[in-house]
Scaffold this motif. Structure first.
Motif, PDB file in Angstrom:
ATOM      1  N   ARG A 407       0.612  -1.189  -0.847  1.00 39.18           N
ATOM      2  CA  ARG A 407      -0.204  -0.249   0.242  1.00 39.18           C
ATOM      3  C   ARG A 407       0.527   1.459   0.214  1.00 39.18           C
ATOM      4  N   GLU A 408       0.201   2.157  -1.355  1.00 40.38           N
ATOM      5  CA  GLU A 408       0.875   3.601  -0.718  1.00 40.38           C
ATOM      6  C   GLU A 408       0.043   4.928  -0.347  1.00 40.38           C
ATOM      7  N   HIS A 420      -4.089   3.401  -3.567  1.00 47.98           N
ATOM      8  CA  HIS A 420      -2.989   3.184  -4.546  1.00 47.98           C
ATOM      9  C   HIS A 420      -1.906   1.967  -3.754  1.00 47.98           C
ATOM     10  N   PHE A 421      -1.427   1.546  -4.813  1.00 45.28           N
ATOM     11  CA  PHE A 421      -0.175   0.206  -4.549  1.00 45.28           C
ATOM     12  C   PHE A 421       1.072   0.001  -5.099  1.00 45.28           C
ATOM     13  N   LEU A 422       1.676  -0.375  -4.929  1.00 47.42           N
ATOM     14  CA  LEU A 422       2.652  -0.462  -5.063  1.00 47.42           C
ATOM     15  C   LEU A 422       3.585  -1.979  -5.536  1.00 47.42           C
ATOM     16  N   LEU A 436      -0.261   0.523  -9.433  1.00 43.99           N
ATOM     17  CA  LEU A 436      -1.562   0.527  -9.462  1.00 43.99           C
ATOM     18  C   LEU A 436      -2.879   1.153  -8.298  1.00 43.99           C
ATOM     19  N   VAL A 437      -3.845   1.185  -8.842  1.00 37.87           N
ATOM     20  CA  VAL A 437      -5.197   2.342  -7.728  1.00 37.87           C
ATOM     21  C   VAL A 437      -6.480   0.375  -7.565  1.00 37.87           C
ATOM     22  N   TRP A 438      -7.067   1.153  -7.088  1.00 38.37           N
ATOM     23  CA  TRP A 438      -8.118   0.159  -6.251  1.00 38.37           C
ATOM     24  C   TRP A 438      -8.991   0.595  -6.564  1.00 38.37           C
ATOM     25  N   MET A 439      -9.873   0.388  -8.056  1.00 41.22           N
ATOM     26  CA  MET A 439     -11.631   1.084  -7.806  1.00 41.22           C
ATOM     27  C   MET A 439     -12.450   0.709  -7.029  1.00 41.22           C
ATOM     28  N   VAL A 447      -3.601  -0.933 -13.044  1.00 42.75           N
ATOM     29  CA  VAL A 447      -2.272   0.181 -13.706  1.00 42.75           C
ATOM     30  C   VAL A 447      -2.349   1.002 -14.892  1.00 42.75           C
ATOM     31  N   ILE A 448      -1.316   2.148 -13.391  1.00 40.48           N
ATOM     32  CA  ILE A 448      -1.283   3.586 -13.781  1.00 40.48           C
ATOM     33  C   ILE A 448       0.135   3.913 -14.670  1.00 40.48           C
ATOM     34  N   SER A 449       0.728   2.834 -14.111  1.00 39.55           N
ATOM     35  CA  SER A 449       2.337   3.159 -14.357  1.00 39.55           C
ATOM     36  C   SER A 449       3.133   1.977 -14.464  1.00 39.55           C
ATOM     37  N   LEU A 450       3.702   1.992 -15.328  1.00 40.07           N
ATOM     38  CA  LEU A 450       4.965   1.052 -15.327  1.00 40.07           C
ATOM     39  C   LEU A 450       6.160   1.679 -15.968  1.00 40.07           C
ATOM     40  N   VAL A 451       7.777   1.685 -15.156  1.00 38.63           N
ATOM     41  CA  VAL A 451       8.286   1.865 -15.535  1.00 38.63           C
ATOM     42  C   VAL A 451       9.571   0.243 -15.500  1.00 38.63           C
TER      43      VAL A 451
END
Length: 467
Positions: A407-408, A420-422, A436-439, A447-451
């Motif tokens: 959890r973030e 939000h999670f990481l 990631l974000v839980w809707m 998934v809202i970001s992947l680097v």
């Protein structure tokens, strides 16, 4: 009238003599074959094939010696050369056949048996490796890896070494192939009962010769793939998740040890292997040394000022033994030279500022497990399989490992008001960060970001650069 005692005694002696005669009779002896002269036995064995000889060698000491006779195996070896020559002319020629026939008596004991099995293994390897040539455009990996591994009888074994010096080896309880990796699991108990008594765990790939010998382990080769120091695990364990029964410890990337929460014993050992060069890693090393991958460098280029920073292709998978959570390919990902920082070259696949790239997961993140009569699922854990290809479609960085989601609490987003999670993975060659974000309304993760970031040293070495 009763018979005289003398007659009764004579009759008993005759019966005992008859029984002794029956027992020593060749027709009733269970060891009839052993009573034959060795010359006749060798003549009989000379008509058998390799599988029959291997089976007979397990009967007793006499048949072990006879079935391992060099002259018999020399004939089998030559017959195999002739058979393979008809299939593939380059496998043998007349000079090789003559040499094998004349040198039959000049080799150490067991030479021709080992040579026969080695030649059979090499022939089968060459035949099936051609099936690895078709490459999947979707994953960047050979599309027939699982089929080739099964046809070459490749498996894996886990060896536990105890502080007392005792060793035991076990085969996996179950295995699960994914698009670009395979997960193996060994249930606890037995030699894996108390992990505090285990000094090391070793993973070997095992390739066995295909012989029709039910109930017998056929000849094969072992290739060391990983060696795990359990004492280091006991000192500084990294716990990535738990449920009410087990605690998951990650001693190194790709390996999970599930430990019962109420006692210091192993519930299961789970190993994840990427399919990149898995056949070679599982069969071409030795029992004490792993296979060393060849160093492949990209072509030299002194014109492109950002050579090695663009043209990458990523295939990214999140999964568990029950389902595929996410599977996506990202072509043409790149990094600007000005974005290099902290010794890492970031390659964004999903941008947090471009909503159209945000990806829903097909199911929740969890890692099911099972051993013997018990089973469960650890939430917020799963398996990640990453395949990064360079601009020449050559595998550049391949990872398969269990990961955990945390959890973030301080994350802020104007587009999403959910939790939000990481997921953060890191090793010596790079790192992965997935946000990631839980809707809550959709009851779904996005998934809202992947680097994916690779180390500058790795890029410099591969592309001969100096970033």
């Amino acid at each position: 009238m009763a018979a005289p005692k003398e007659d009764i005694s004579r009759t008993g002696r005759a019966a005992r003599t008859s029984k002794r005669a029956d027992k020593s009779s060749p027709a009733s002896s269970p060891n009839l074959m052993e009573r034959l002269p060795s010359e006749i036995l060798m003549k009989i064995l000379s008509y058998l094939d390799a599988a029959a000889l291997f089976s007979i060698s397990h009967i007793n000491k006499l048949f072990y010696q006879l079935a391992n006779d060099d002259a018999v195996w020399n004939k089998i070896y030559i017959a195999g050369l002739i058979k393979n020559k008809k299939r593939e002319p380059i496998c043998a020629d007349e000079l090789l056949l003559k040499t094998a026939a004349t040198e039959a008596q000049d080799r150490a004991a067991g030479y021709w048996k080992r040579l026969h099995f080695t030649s059979v293994a090499a022939y089968e390897m060459n035949k099936w490796k051609s099936h690895l040539r078709p490459i999947s455009l979707h994953t960047g990996m050979p599309s027939q890896t699982e089929r080739v591994l099964r046809n070459l009888h490749v498996s894996w074994e886990l060896t536990a070494s105890h502080h007392s010096g005792r060793q035991c080896t076990r085969e996996p309880s179950w295995s699960h192939f994914c698009e670009t990796s395979v997960t193996l699991c060994w249930s606890g108990g037995g030699c894996l009962a108390d992990y505090q008594q285990i000094s090391t765990l070793q993973l070997h790939g095992v390739r066995r010769i295909a012989l029709n010998c039910p109930g017998l382990k056929t000849p094969g080769w072992r290739s060391l793939m990983a060696k795990l120091d359990m004492e280091a695990l006991a000192e500084s364990p990294q716990v990535i998740g738990q449920d009410r029964l087990v605690e998951l410890k990650l001693p190194q990337p790709g390996v999970i040890i599930g430990v019962w929460r109420d006692q210091p014993s192993v519930a299961f050992v789970m190993v994840t292997l990427h399919l990149h060069r898995l056949l070679e890693r599982s069969s071409l090393g030795s029992s004490v040394r792993p296979y060393v991958e060849p160093i492949i460098k990209s072509p030299f280029d002194d014109i492109d000022p950002e050579y090695g920073l663009h043209g990458y292709q990523l295939h990214f998978v999140l999964y568990n033994s029950a389902c595929t959570i996410m599977s996506r390919s990202f072509p043409q990902i790149f990094c600007r030279r000005t974005q290099i920082s902290d010794g890492l070259i970031p390659l964004p696949a999903i941008s947090s500022t471009i909503n159209s790239q945000h990806t829903p997961l097909s199911c929740g993140i969890s890692l099911p497990w099972r051993c013997e009569a018990l089973q469960g699922a650890v939430k917020n854990c799963c398996i990640m399989s990453l395949t990064l290809l360079d601009e020449f479609k050559t595998p550049f960085w391949c990872v398969a490992s269990p990961v955990s989601m945390e959890r973030e609490k301080n994350s802020v987003s104007y587009d999403y008001d959910g939790k939000h999670f990481l997921i953060h993975y890191r090793d010596s060659e790079g790192q992965v960060k997935m946000n990631l974000v839980w809707m809550k309304e959709q009851k779904q993760f996005f998934v809202i970001s992947l680097v994916v970031s690779v180390s500058v040293c790795k890029v410099n070495k591969h592309f001969n650069r100096n970033y």
